[in-house]
Scaffold this motif. Structure first.
Motif, short mmCIF file in Angstrom:
data_model
loop_
_atom_site.label_atom_id
_atom_site.label_comp_id
_atom_site.label_asym_id
_atom_site.label_seq_id
_atom_site.Cartn_x
_atom_site.Cartn_y
_atom_site.Cartn_z
N SER B 7 0.86 -1.06 0.02
CA SER B 7 0.08 -0.14 0.00
C SER B 7 0.90 1.19 0.07
O SER B 7 1.91 1.15 0.61
N PRO B 8 0.50 2.28 -0.60
CA PRO B 8 -0.72 2.39 -1.69
C PRO B 8 -0.46 1.59 -2.82
O PRO B 8 0.97 1.30 -3.06
N THR B 20 6.21 7.16 1.82
CA THR B 20 6.54 5.83 2.45
C THR B 20 5.59 4.90 2.04
O THR B 20 4.45 5.11 1.75
N LEU B 21 6.20 3.58 1.64
CA LEU B 21 5.60 2.58 0.84
C LEU B 21 5.40 1.65 2.03
O LEU B 21 6.55 1.22 2.63
N ARG B 22 4.44 0.64 1.92
CA ARG B 22 4.11 -0.38 3.13
C ARG B 22 4.20 -1.67 2.26
O ARG B 22 3.44 -1.94 1.43
N CYS B 23 4.71 -2.54 2.82
CA CYS B 23 4.57 -4.10 2.52
C CYS B 23 4.19 -4.83 3.78
O CYS B 23 4.72 -4.79 4.78
N TYR B 89 7.27 -0.27 -7.66
CA TYR B 89 8.06 -0.85 -6.56
C TYR B 89 7.41 -2.22 -6.12
O TYR B 89 6.24 -2.39 -5.86
N PHE B 90 8.22 -3.30 -5.90
CA PHE B 90 7.66 -4.45 -5.59
C PHE B 90 8.26 -4.87 -4.16
O PHE B 90 9.71 -4.82 -4.01
N CYS B 91 7.26 -5.64 -3.54
CA CYS B 91 8.08 -6.35 -2.05
C CYS B 91 8.12 -7.64 -2.34
O CYS B 91 7.18 -8.05 -3.03
#
Lengths: 113, 112
Positions: B7-8, B20-23, B89-91
């Protein structure tokens, strides 16, 4: 300095025929190799892998071949289906605890009906 | 499917702003990774984590920081976004018993 290379940006094959995707690497420390498939707007999905102690691994329609002396691997898809149309990435790792993967640039496969 | 969400899924931001990106994972896997995907480059590793509070740099870490305060969450922060950080972006997660990594659906970030 690209350690993993996929020199063919795209490949087009007829449904039912064989698709062969190629990948070359330069780092002799790599000893585990993986193939991923990616559809648009989705994350990559794991397809098949091979350890350097083997030269072939098969899973259904997918076979990966490894030629260590040539530092080359290939993915064979037989028979190809329209649903196989996607971007395919090869990746390599030196089998360390970190598990870091080095990816190639990808090859876009189009399977025509 | 591996229980991994990001997210997002899409974000547009301006140059110079923090992002900030969240995984988030539900698999309790030890290892987590952040990659970016750009045309002609495949996926490139930004940072990775091998446990809570244990992180290290990947091949394209400049301009990025990460944090992992819980097993299930791995945050990627762009302190001051630049146009060169426009990317997908990939987690990914890995449990440590094999080398296969399982990827989330990605976040498309545009920096204007």
């Amino acid at each position: 300095d690209q350690q993993v290379k996929q020199n063919s940006p795209s490949l087009s094959v007829q449904e039912g025929r064989i698709s062969i995707l190629n990948c070359d690497y330069t780092n002799s420390m790599f000893d585990y190799f993986l193939w991923y498939k990616k559809y648009p707007a989705e994350g990559p999905t794991f397809l098949i892998s091979i350890s350097s102690i083997k030269d072939k691994n098969e899973d259904g329609r997918f076979t990966v071949f490894l030629n260590k002396s040539a530092k080359h691997l290939s993915l064979h898809i037989v028979p190809s289906q329209p649903g196989d149309s996607a971007v395919y990435f090869c990746a390599a790792t030196p089998m360390s605890n970190t598990g870091k993967l080095i990816f190639g640039q990808g090859t876009t496969l189009q399977v025509k009906p | 499917d591996a229980g991994i969400t990001q997210s997002p899924r899409h974000k547009v931001t301006e140059t110079g702003t923090p992002v900030t990106l969240r995984c988030h994972q539900t698999e309790n896997h030890r290892y987590m990774y952040w990659y970016r995907q750009d045309p002609g480059h495949g996926l490139r590793l930004i940072h990775y984590s091998y446990g809570v509070k244990d992180t290290d740099k990947g091949e394209v870490s400049d301009g990025y920081s990460v944090s992992r305060s819980k097993t299930e969450d791995f945050l990627l922060t762009l302190e001051s976004a630049t146009s060169s950080q426009t990317s997908v972006y990939f987690c990914a997660i890995r449990d440590g018993s094999s080398y296969e990594q399982y990827f989330g659906p990605g976040t498309r970030l545009t920096v204007t």
